[in-house]
Design an enzyme around this catalytic site. Sequence first.
Site, PDB file in Angstrom:
ATOM      1  N   GLU A  24       2.800  -2.874  -2.517  1.00  0.00           N
ATOM      2  CA  GLU A  24       2.369  -1.952  -2.974  1.00  0.00           C
ATOM      3  C   GLU A  24       3.625  -1.005  -3.034  1.00  0.00           C
ATOM      4  OE1 GLU A  24      -0.439  -0.188  -0.042  1.00  0.00           O
ATOM      5  OE2 GLU A  24      -1.888  -1.384  -0.839  1.00  0.00           O
ATOM      6  N   CYS A  36      -5.733   4.669   7.701  1.00  0.00           N
ATOM      7  CA  CYS A  36      -5.567   6.100   7.079  1.00  0.00           C
ATOM      8  C   CYS A  36      -6.703   6.555   6.650  1.00  0.00           C
ATOM      9  CB  CYS A  36      -4.711   5.638   6.153  1.00  0.00           C
ATOM     10  SG  CYS A  36      -3.263   4.837   6.520  1.00  0.00           S
ATOM     11  N   CYS A  59      -3.889   1.336  12.856  1.00  0.00           N
ATOM     12  CA  CYS A  59      -5.231   0.969  12.145  1.00  0.00           C
ATOM     13  C   CYS A  59      -6.187  -0.019  13.100  1.00  0.00           C
ATOM     14  CB  CYS A  59      -5.225   0.541  10.942  1.00  0.00           C
ATOM     15  SG  CYS A  59      -3.950   1.172   9.971  1.00  0.00           S
ATOM     16  N   SER A  64      -0.421   1.797  -3.471  1.00  0.00           N
ATOM     17  CA  SER A  64      -1.468   2.166  -2.332  1.00  0.00           C
ATOM     18  C   SER A  64      -2.706   2.891  -2.715  1.00  0.00           C
ATOM     19  CB  SER A  64      -0.463   3.013  -1.367  1.00  0.00           C
ATOM     20  OG  SER A  64      -1.317   3.669  -0.430  1.00  0.00           O
ATOM     21  N   ASP A  69       0.169  -2.262   5.874  1.00  0.00           N
ATOM     22  CA  ASP A  69       0.610  -1.833   4.773  1.00  0.00           C
ATOM     23  C   ASP A  69       1.740  -0.281   4.828  1.00  0.00           C
ATOM     24  OD1 ASP A  69      -1.655  -3.201   3.864  1.00  0.00           O
ATOM     25  OD2 ASP A  69      -1.211  -2.772   2.173  1.00  0.00           O
ATOM     26  N   CYS A 118      -7.495  -2.177   9.024  1.00  0.00           N
ATOM     27  CA  CYS A 118      -6.379  -1.964   7.994  1.00  0.00           C
ATOM     28  C   CYS A 118      -6.642  -2.742   6.856  1.00  0.00           C
ATOM     29  CB  CYS A 118      -5.101  -2.349   8.457  1.00  0.00           C
ATOM     30  SG  CYS A 118      -3.433  -1.948   7.458  1.00  0.00           S
ATOM     31  N   ASP A 119      -5.741  -2.252   5.716  1.00  0.00           N
ATOM     32  CA  ASP A 119      -6.291  -2.789   4.315  1.00  0.00           C
ATOM     33  C   ASP A 119      -6.822  -4.197   4.083  1.00  0.00           C
ATOM     34  OD1 ASP A 119      -5.498  -0.209   4.184  1.00  0.00           O
ATOM     35  OD2 ASP A 119      -4.075  -0.539   2.190  1.00  0.00           O
ATOM     36  N   LYS A 120      -6.035  -5.012   4.392  1.00  0.00           N
ATOM     37  CA  LYS A 120      -6.369  -6.583   4.167  1.00  0.00           C
ATOM     38  C   LYS A 120      -7.359  -7.073   5.220  1.00  0.00           C
ATOM     39  CE  LYS A 120      -3.609  -5.590   0.941  1.00  0.00           C
ATOM     40  NZ  LYS A 120      -3.456  -4.286   1.131  1.00  0.00           N
TER      41      LYS A 120
END
Length: 562
Positions: free
Chosen positions: A450, A200, A55, A476, A87, A128-130
């Site tokens: 998650e 993703c 990511c 997720s 994640d 990435c997510d966070k």
Amino acid sequence: MSRDGGAPRPRSSVVFDGPDRAHARAYMKGIGFDDADLRKPIIGIANTWIEAMPCNFHLRAVAEYVKEGVRAAGGTPMEFNTIAVSDGVTMGTQGMKASLVSREVIADSIELAVRGYQFDAVVALCACDKTIPGSVMALARLDVPAVLLYGGSILPGRYKDRDVTIQDVFEAIGAHAKGEMSDEELKALEDVASPGPGACGGQFTANTMACAYEVMGIAPMGSGMVPAVADERKAVSERAGELVLNVLEQDLRPSQIITRESIENAIATVAMSGGSTNGVLHLLALARECGIGLTIDDFDHISERTPLLGDLKPGGRFVARDLNEAGGVGLLAKRLSDAGLLHRDAITVTGRTIGEEADDADEAEGQQVVRALDDPIKETGGLVILHGNLAPEGCVVKVAGYERLQHTGPARVFESEEDCFGAVKKGGVNAGDVVVIRNEGPSGGPGMREMLQVTAALVGEGLGDKVALLTDGRFSGATRGLMAGHVAPEAVRGGPIGAIRDGDRITLDVEARRLDVDLSDEEIADRVAVYQPPKPLYDSGVMAKYAASVSSAADGAVTRPA
């Protein structure tokens, strides 16, 4: 202002100007900066690059492009780094507990670096997510001129003549455990599902938040959905570097951009696009940073009036690359505007209003990624908030790409994700069950893991449409099925989820907005009083500090001083 009367330097001048700051200039000259550099606005480039995931893997190169833009516009860039926890890589392990905790560490570390060096403005690079909400939370705290830049998503892989994403691998693990996929087939999918750098590809958490922040206005319109490896990514990044000097010149602050109205625009974007339930957690957290009175129920109200138009994975057919080709995030903003659901006057980081950005959206002829207003996938958006005697503070259900809206069945209770995943692999979960996973909340985990490994395994086992699942942990963005997450209060904070025992009858009713167990209030209270959660895994260090200071998921799971 600068010493030569040029662009504004409201903070860095304190660090580098005057005879008594000779030592600071000496330090910088020793590593390649000269007097001319130090007379320009100093722009902090907050990078979340890391080599431990795809990511953010390419953000080193992205930072160089941004710095070229900063220099071209008359500034001096200074790059610094923070952490990032994948994640996907950590999913299903104890390492996943670090993910949500990292959001706070990212925000804290960016805040500390910018306060320490007193940069005049900031460009925050995320993927990435966070890293996305963590960066925006820091920008909100600092309230200095800033631009958020998302690094773009991965391209889909190809397997058996079809596009695939990492979601397919997680679900294949369940199919493999059931004996419906061979070792060779699983490896062949594994080898192609993640074909390069980028976040993703589906409308999972990373792309959900990238879309939301673009419509919120803290990221420039048109910057996020360009794939990580596209040739256009260089130009997008250079423009962000140039833009931050304009933002500095105008003294345009995050507090002017992140408002109640712009957060509502972001929520509507999540709902219209079929985005991740994590959008609830992260936008609540941002509202807390900004002192904006947002509640978890606001998500339900906004989703209820917003049609689901994004035919995006995991519930739909398309990925971020397809959205970019269809018209990008601007197309979602245009649909919201046309539906009367967009606060058009909200200002964006470009200095234009979001209404102006929406009006300029260019829709590709014949695109099928974002439906027309008169042809929605569903009349209402993809997020629903439930309450009930199991979730007094609320919980979140994602209904995008899913038709089953009610389930009643016996509880199958697990004290951790590992226990549940082991049971799923051994066939220990049956059709009709309501799977309960507790002690995975913000404090109880700690870190609110998650449950994608579990939910994907259930789908792979053929149980995705035959069971329901509830947890005080998270899901997720790739999760699909009738799943209630963020159940609050969590078990270790005395939540009713701690009262459930195997065989209790539980009902999830999306239309009624209820999550209930067939027990009296007195029985629930008696059971909660005697419930003993597992011993905490951490009694020192960052995890223990986080567990002690984190708030409820219904409040964004933010950390606060004692």
